[in-house]
Structures are given as C-alpha cells and as structure tokens.
Enzyme design. Structure first.
Site, PDB file in Angstrom:
ATOM      1  N   LEU A   1       0.817  -1.207   0.000  1.00  0.00           N
ATOM      2  CA  LEU A   1       0.000   0.000   0.000  1.00  0.00           C
ATOM      3  C   LEU A   1       0.856   1.265   0.000  1.00  0.00           C
ATOM      4  CD1 LEU A   1      -2.644  -1.044   2.678  1.00  0.00           C
ATOM      5  CD2 LEU A   1      -3.058  -0.782   0.217  1.00  0.00           C
ATOM      6  N   SER A   2       0.253   2.358  -0.418  1.00  0.00           N
ATOM      7  CA  SER A   2       0.908   3.652  -0.301  1.00  0.00           C
ATOM      8  C   SER A   2       1.208   3.922   1.170  1.00  0.00           C
ATOM      9  CB  SER A   2      -0.007   4.749  -0.858  1.00  0.00           C
ATOM     10  OG  SER A   2       0.576   6.028  -0.693  1.00  0.00           O
ATOM     11  N   GLY A   3       2.441   4.318   1.461  1.00  0.00           N
ATOM     12  CA  GLY A   3       2.827   4.582   2.844  1.00  0.00           C
ATOM     13  C   GLY A   3       3.340   3.372   3.595  1.00  0.00           C
TER      14      GLY A   3
ATOM     15  N   GLY B   1       6.094   1.807   2.976  1.00  0.00           N
ATOM     16  CA  GLY B   1       7.552   1.905   3.106  1.00  0.00           C
ATOM     17  C   GLY B   1       8.322   1.284   1.962  1.00  0.00           C
ATOM     18  N   LYS B   2       7.656   1.022   0.850  1.00  0.00           N
ATOM     19  CA  LYS B   2       8.308   0.367  -0.303  1.00  0.00           C
ATOM     20  C   LYS B   2       9.532   1.136  -0.778  1.00  0.00           C
ATOM     21  CE  LYS B   2       4.706   0.757  -2.852  1.00  0.00           C
ATOM     22  NZ  LYS B   2       3.933   1.491  -1.814  1.00  0.00           N
ATOM     23  N   SER B   3       9.354   2.417  -1.054  1.00  0.00           N
ATOM     24  CA  SER B   3      10.452   3.229  -1.596  1.00  0.00           C
ATOM     25  C   SER B   3      11.589   3.366  -0.586  1.00  0.00           C
ATOM     26  CB  SER B   3       9.941   4.612  -2.003  1.00  0.00           C
ATOM     27  OG  SER B   3       9.031   4.524  -3.076  1.00  0.00           O
TER      28      SER B   3
ATOM     29  N   SER C   1       1.485  -1.418  -7.460  1.00  0.00           N
ATOM     30  CA  SER C   1       1.118  -2.549  -8.339  1.00  0.00           C
ATOM     31  C   SER C   1       0.024  -3.395  -7.697  1.00  0.00           C
ATOM     32  CB  SER C   1       2.347  -3.401  -8.684  1.00  0.00           C
ATOM     33  OG  SER C   1       3.118  -3.741  -7.563  1.00  0.00           O
TER      34      SER C   1
END
Length: 218
Positions: A35-37, A39-41, A125
């Site tokens: 999900l957005s937020g 911590g993927k990046s 994605s």
C-alpha cells in the site's frame, strides 16, 4: 506494410553471463509491492544503498519517479507535447492505465536484469495479474516479489504525502485501499513486516535472501 513487420530482435554481442561475471553477481528484479505509505520506496532505497557500498550493481525504479518521465501523466504530457499526444500516451490511475504502467516498468526492469543489474522496483502494483505478467516474462527465480506488509491503519497514520487524507475527503478517486482494491501477493518470495521493523532491518532481510539464493556472494 505495418511498421511492426520491420522490427527484428537483435542479440547482444556481450552476453548476460559475461556481464554478470564482470559485476560479480546475478541480475534479478526485486519487486516491492504494498500500500501507499507502507515503506516500499524507503526500503528499496535503503537496500540500494547497502548493495552499492558492498560493491554490487543495483538501480531503483520508483513509482513516483517513473511517472515523472517514462509514464508521465496526461496532464504533464499535455503541457509539453499537446493534447493529442497526452491522450495517446499519458497514463493516469485507472485500472487499464495501472496495467500499462506496470507493463512498461516490467519491461524496463527486465532489461536491467538481463544486463546483470539488480533492479529494485517500488510500485503499489495493486493487481496480482499485472505482477504475475511481469513474473512470467522473466526466468525462474529472477523475479523476487517482496510484499511490504503494513496495515492500512498504519499507512494512514504515516500518510507522508497526505494522500489518504485527500482520498477520504473525496479529492482523489480510485485510491488504492480506499475506493480501489489492493490484491495482496498469494505466495511472495518475501514478506516484510513494515509496521514492526525499521527500513534498515527490512533491507537486511532482503540481503540475507539474496545471499541464500546465490544472487550475491556470501
């Protein structure tokens, strides 16, 4: 005659094995999804930093950065190339645009992998089918799906870009986790508990996996 009939695949004179031997490790695609937020990046960039200073060749393909260039939205393309161009090539956030966004970045990540580079992609994605299409284009064990698992409540509390707040207020439509679905991976290679651990610890978990699989040296 269609222009497509004039397109021919050209084999590289420098093989993948040659490039991997020079780099000292195998190429692969590490596909961070969540999900957005979640911590993927942050995890991807932390991992990139660790790999770089260990002497490995890696690159980060981040969702926001890619949408500023390769997959620029219709508004940005309209400003620079005109309305007709933006209608043909600009990508928004509809289901079909998300599918094309992932297809394009999957193709780019595959190229990096073929040249012996560890490609780190950080994209929501949200659809399994789109992620599986990228997986199926790569060789076995070359696609490493990493689920950055953080409950939506945690992601909303973080909300680094203020997107959840806007989505809840109706200012953003088709926002993943609010009014658009997110399909969690069924059998990812790795699950990172992003609500409980620091990005540094999570990146180390990926490093351990890469060593165990022989992608990088021990």
């Amino acid at each position: 005659m269609s222009n497509e009939t004039n397109v021919t695949w050209h084999e590289n004179s420098v093989s993948r094995d040659m490039r991997e031997k020079k780099n000292g490790h195998k190429g692969c695609v590490i596909w961070f999804t969540g999900l957005s937020g979640s911590g993927k990046s942050t995890v991807a960039n932390t991992l990139d930093h660790k790999l770089h200073y260990a002497g490995y060749q890696s690159v980060v393909l981040d969702g926001d950065n890619v949408r500023h260039g390769l997959n620029a939205g219709a508004g940005m393309l309209k400003d620079t190339h005109g309305e007709e161009f933006s209608k043909r090539f600009g990508l928004g956030f509809s289901a079909i645009d998300r599918e094309e966004n992932i297809r394009r970045i999957g193709a780019v990540a595959e190229i990096f992998s073929q040249t012996g580079i560890i490609a780190l992609t950080a994209f929501i994605s949200p659809y399994r089918s789109d992620r599986d299409k990228v997986r199926n284009k790569l060789k076995q064990a070359e696609f490493i799906e990493v689920f950055v698992d953080a409950p939506i409540e945690v992601c909303e509390q973080r909300d680094p870009k203020g997107l959840y707040k806007k989505a809840r207020a109706g200012e953003i439509k088709d926002f993943t986790g609010i009014d658009a679905p997110y399909e969690e991976p069924v059998a990812p290679e790795l699950v990172l508990s992003a609500a409980e651990k620091t990005p540094d610890i999570l990146a180390d978990e990926v490093v351990v996996y890469l060593k165990d699989k022989g992608i990088i040296s021990r």
